[in-house]
Design a protein around this motif. Structure first.
Motif: not given
Length: 353
Positions: A182-184, A194-198, A203-209
């Motif tokens: 999933l994309l942010i 929050t999207r921009e901060r990530l 950090i662009r996907t749930v896996a990145d989180i």
DNA sequence: TCTGGGGTCCTAGGACCC
DNA sequence: TCTGGGGTCCTAGGACCC
């Protein structure tokens, strides 16, 4: 009896969550009530488009557009004024149906809800979702999309992906490969900021989180948001349907026509009416003005005693307005500190023995 | 380019108390 | 009298949602 493809029966004894969402709600109510509006590009709104029919969306008409803009992209657009009472009645009818299918219903807004179907007898999730869809259509005349999943996020993703008049179940097996990808941008509850901060931390996907250290995530997104994101990454996100929470506030906001002042009586009159209808009094009045030069003015005052009286609200609001000067573009008044009107008598001091 | 209106929840900082 | 720590409540504003 569960079919072979339905894993919820074994994977989750409690059953899945349903997300039920009326398609193009305001427009759907208008098309239901006026057959002449069916099948054509139409929208409900006054100065701006509040809700466009799917036919109008195909032309590029979107909620939030000015009417002029909308007509420019879709010259055949039929525009009808908003009918708040009709939407409220439709909402009541919708929730009456939903209540029969779930032990608990959590409203997301007047047109959408999460359903806890734990106590509902069902064969497969698909069949249950289809039953809800049919019942809403028959009894309210409104088209809905139903999504189902293990958590609210999954149920909402499911419904969002198949609008309008869609039905989709995200089975646990599908969730396992869908979630990390999933994309942010797709995450409900994560907005632009929050999207921009990530994104700034790649950090662009749930896996990145999932691979970010919790402390680092907290520094990036703040305590609560980081907690939520971490939960999403591990699949431990919200799966609890909470029944309706009590109302916290009422507010009105109006554009102020060029050349006129803020009509305090109009705004507070409307608030008083809504407080009265809801059976509430309030103890706090807030005023927010937006000026033509982009600056804002805010003020807040606490009332000595709870009230729903229009004149009292008006005089309080007036005392919060600054002396003239720059033209006001928009004015809003909010009342908070709501109390049940019938509870006010309890404030009487108990001086007895 | 933030169009419009109605909401909820969270956060940071100050006041106040022990 | 000063310093330190901890807790609650309130307020203003931000982020997000439909």
């Amino acid at each position: 009896m569960p079919s072979g493809g339905d894993q919820f029966a074994r994977a989750l004894p409690g059953g899945p969550l349903l997300h039920v969402d009326v398609d193009a709600f305001f427009a759907a109510v208008e098309q239901r009530d006026d057959p002449g509006l069916r099948g054509i590009p139409m929208a409900a709104g006054d100065v701006v488009i509040a809700c466009a029919s799917y036919e109008a969306r195909e032309w590029g008409v979107q909620a939030g557009m000015s009417v002029g803009e909308a007509v420019a992209v879709c010259p055949r657009l039929r525009l009808v004024p908003l009918r708040s009472d009709a939407y409220a009645a439709a909402s009541t009818a919708l929730f009456a149906v939903l209540g029969r299918f779930a032990a608990r219903v959590e409203p997301g807004s007047m047109e959408e809800a999460f359903l806890d179907t734990r106590a509902t007898p069902w064969a497969t999730v698909d069949q249950l979702a289809a039953s809800v869809q049919r019942a809403v259509a028959h009894e309210t005349g409104l088209p809905v999309t139903v999504g189902a999943g293990r958590t609210k996020l999954m149920a909402k993703l499911a419904s969002r992906s198949v609008k309008p008049r869609g039905l989709r179940v995200i089975q646990p097996a599908e969730e396992r490969y869908l979630r990390p990808a999933l994309l942010i941008d797709e995450l409900w509850g994560v907005g632009d900021v929050t999207r921009e901060r990530l994104r700034q931390h790649n950090i662009r996907t749930v896996a990145d989180i999932a691979v970010v250290h919790p402390d680092h995530l907290r520094d990036i997104a703040g305590t609560q948001m980081a907690r939520r994101l971490a939960a999403i990454a591990t699949g431990a996100d919200d799966a609890t349907v909470r029944p309706e929470r009590p109302r916290r506030s009422y507010s009105v906001q109006r554009a102020v026509p060029r050349g006129s002042g803020v009509d305090v009586d109009l705004l507070t009159g409307e608030l008083a009416g809504r407080l009265h209808d809801g059976g509430f009094t309030c103890t706090v009045v807030s005023v927010a003005l937006k000026y033509a030069n982009r600056l804002e003015h805010r003020g807040r005052a606490r009332l000595l005693e709870p009230t729903a009286d229009a004149r009292r609200l008006a005089s309080t609001a007036r005392s919060l307005l600054p002396a003239g000067g720059v033209r006001v573009e928009k004015a809003g008044i909010t009342v908070t500190g709501l109390q049940r009107a019938d509870a006010a008598v309890q404030l009487t001091l108990d001086t007895g023995g």
